[in-house]
Scaffold this motif. Structure first.
Motif, mmCIF file in Angstrom:
data_model
loop_
_atom_site.group_PDB
_atom_site.id
_atom_site.type_symbol
_atom_site.label_atom_id
_atom_site.label_comp_id
_atom_site.label_asym_id
_atom_site.label_seq_id
_atom_site.Cartn_x
_atom_site.Cartn_y
_atom_site.Cartn_z
ATOM 1 N N GLU A 118 0.002 16.891 -7.693
ATOM 2 C CA GLU A 118 -1.357 17.331 -8.013
ATOM 3 C C GLU A 118 -2.320 17.119 -6.855
ATOM 4 N N GLU A 119 -1.801 16.661 -5.720
ATOM 5 C CA GLU A 119 -2.601 16.420 -4.514
ATOM 6 C C GLU A 119 -3.752 15.461 -4.793
ATOM 7 N N ASN A 120 -3.470 14.485 -5.624
ATOM 8 C CA ASN A 120 -4.425 13.400 -5.834
ATOM 9 C C ASN A 120 -4.255 12.421 -4.668
ATOM 10 N N HIS A 121 -5.323 12.153 -3.946
ATOM 11 C CA HIS A 121 -5.199 11.456 -2.676
ATOM 12 C C HIS A 121 -5.315 9.935 -2.783
ATOM 13 N N VAL A 122 -5.293 9.397 -3.994
ATOM 14 C CA VAL A 122 -5.295 7.946 -4.120
ATOM 15 C C VAL A 122 -3.962 7.393 -3.622
ATOM 16 N N ASN A 123 -4.022 6.298 -2.878
ATOM 17 C CA ASN A 123 -2.818 5.660 -2.349
ATOM 18 C C ASN A 123 -2.242 4.743 -3.424
ATOM 19 N N ILE A 124 -0.969 4.979 -3.809
ATOM 20 C CA ILE A 124 -0.322 4.181 -4.854
ATOM 21 C C ILE A 124 0.940 3.567 -4.279
ATOM 22 N N ILE A 125 1.099 2.253 -4.427
ATOM 23 C CA ILE A 125 2.295 1.582 -3.931
ATOM 24 C C ILE A 125 2.854 0.648 -5.002
ATOM 25 N N LEU A 126 4.193 0.541 -5.021
ATOM 26 C CA LEU A 126 4.897 -0.424 -5.867
ATOM 27 C C LEU A 126 5.312 -1.595 -4.982
ATOM 28 N N ILE A 127 5.056 -2.794 -5.442
ATOM 29 C CA ILE A 127 5.323 -3.981 -4.636
ATOM 30 C C ILE A 127 6.125 -4.992 -5.445
ATOM 31 N N ASP A 128 7.177 -5.548 -4.832
ATOM 32 C CA ASP A 128 7.803 -6.746 -5.382
ATOM 33 C C ASP A 128 8.008 -7.729 -4.237
ATOM 34 N N ASN A 129 8.753 -8.782 -4.476
ATOM 35 C CA ASN A 129 8.883 -9.823 -3.457
ATOM 36 C C ASN A 129 9.759 -9.412 -2.287
ATOM 37 N N GLN A 130 10.346 -8.221 -2.347
ATOM 38 C CA GLN A 130 11.250 -7.786 -1.282
ATOM 39 C C GLN A 130 10.968 -6.379 -0.773
ATOM 40 N N ASN A 131 10.188 -5.613 -1.518
ATOM 41 C CA ASN A 131 10.024 -4.196 -1.197
ATOM 42 C C ASN A 131 8.594 -3.712 -1.406
ATOM 43 N N ILE A 132 8.246 -2.667 -0.644
ATOM 44 C CA ILE A 132 7.028 -1.897 -0.862
ATOM 45 C C ILE A 132 7.435 -0.428 -0.908
ATOM 46 N N LEU A 133 7.114 0.258 -2.011
ATOM 47 C CA LEU A 133 7.517 1.646 -2.198
ATOM 48 C C LEU A 133 6.288 2.542 -2.304
ATOM 49 N N SER A 134 6.376 3.724 -1.701
ATOM 50 C CA SER A 134 5.326 4.724 -1.854
ATOM 51 C C SER A 134 5.943 6.105 -1.760
ATOM 52 N N LEU A 135 5.251 7.102 -2.307
ATOM 53 C CA LEU A 135 5.682 8.492 -2.213
ATOM 54 C C LEU A 135 4.722 9.241 -1.309
ATOM 55 N N LYS A 136 5.274 10.142 -0.498
ATOM 56 C CA LYS A 136 4.458 10.875 0.445
ATOM 57 C C LYS A 136 4.648 12.377 0.290
ATOM 58 N N ALA A 137 3.538 13.097 0.403
ATOM 59 C CA ALA A 137 3.546 14.553 0.453
ATOM 60 C C ALA A 137 3.701 14.988 1.906
ATOM 61 N N PRO A 138 4.005 16.257 2.145
ATOM 62 C CA PRO A 138 4.138 16.721 3.526
ATOM 63 C C PRO A 138 2.917 16.384 4.371
ATOM 64 N N GLY A 139 3.180 15.992 5.614
ATOM 65 C CA GLY A 139 2.108 15.610 6.523
ATOM 66 C C GLY A 139 2.638 14.707 7.609
ATOM 67 N N SER A 140 1.723 14.118 8.354
ATOM 68 C CA SER A 140 2.072 13.202 9.436
ATOM 69 C C SER A 140 1.440 11.854 9.157
ATOM 70 N N TYR A 141 2.211 10.785 9.341
ATOM 71 C CA TYR A 141 1.766 9.449 8.970
ATOM 72 C C TYR A 141 2.059 8.448 10.086
ATOM 73 N N LYS A 142 1.127 7.531 10.278
ATOM 74 C CA LYS A 142 1.324 6.429 11.205
ATOM 75 C C LYS A 142 1.784 5.216 10.417
ATOM 76 N N ILE A 143 2.741 4.479 10.955
ATOM 77 C CA ILE A 143 3.289 3.334 10.249
ATOM 78 C C ILE A 143 3.361 2.146 11.191
ATOM 79 N N GLU A 144 2.943 0.982 10.694
ATOM 80 C CA GLU A 144 2.847 -0.212 11.523
ATOM 81 C C GLU A 144 4.042 -1.134 11.304
#
Length: 215
Positions: free
Chosen positions: A122-148
């Motif tokens: 739906e192209e809702n631009h809120v950033n949503i992430i799932l976090i546990d003690n070992q992982n961080i998960l997110s879903l991305k739509a087409p585009g270019s992203y910088k990652i640290e």
């Protein structure tokens, strides 16, 4: 404003929730997650659930701490998490963090991951992430992203959630890619690593699940 949602997954998979608490954060409890928040001295502003996973005594405690309770019958079309996430998205926060959504039942894990698909479609631009003690998960739509680069999350995996993810390009990674098409079921992009402080990933079509993890 950030919204933190705690579901009722096993507590041993939770990170230190107090590290994610600030005056700009709103906490939301989902079913047993409400009781867990209270035990951790965090009071949720709103609670969602049918509360079939808490005892009568625990429910009394929940009702004494939470001002706004949204209770539902167990027989419903949405999970408690979906109801909470839909509410959170409507608040238009900068970030939604979801905890307690991994571990335990695999059907709940997969359902919680797939809940992130709808906002992307739906192209809702809120950033949503799932976090546990070992992982961080997110879903991305087409585009270019910088990652640290993060010392505590060494591995970065890219998993296609659509039949094809096209034009995948990874720069600054141990295993770079240029304009590759990845089909669902492929393990090509599992357990990659950054070789510099920053990297970029981009793709032109599809949906990617991005998982940052540690051993």
């Amino acid at each position: 404003m950030n919204i933190n949602i705690l579901a009722g997954g096993p507590e041993e998979f939770l990170p230190n929730l107090h590290e994610y608490s600030s005056e700009n954060d709103i906490w939301v409890g989902v079913d047993r997650g409400v009781y867990t928040l209270i035990n951790k001295k965090i009071t949720p502003e709103i609670a969602f659930g049918d509360f079939d996973s808490v005892s009568k005594e625990e429910l009394i405690v929940i009702e004494s701490f939470v001002n706004e309770m949204r209770r539902y019958k167990p027989e419903k079309n949405e999970t408690d998490m979906e109801l909470a996430l839909n509410w959170a998205i409507k608040q238009m926060p900068v970030l939604i963090r979801i905890f307690g959504a991994t571990g335990g039942r695999l059907d709940h894990l997969l359902a919680n991951v797939h809940l992130l698909v709808k906002p992307v479609v739906e192209e809702n631009h809120v950033n949503i992430i799932l976090i546990d003690n070992q992982n961080i998960l997110s879903l991305k739509a087409p585009g270019s992203y910088k990652i640290e680069k993060r010392a505590d999350k060494k591995y970065i995996s890219f998993v296609p959630l659509t039949l094809d993810v096209k034009g995948v390009t990874l720069r600054g990674f141990k295993y770079p890619l240029k304009n590759r098409h990845i089909s669902i079921g492929s393990t090509l992009c599992i357990s990659n690593e950054l070789i510099s402080d920053y990297g970029t990933f981009s793709f032109s079509e599809g949906i990617l699940l991005v998982i940052r993890s540690n051993d």
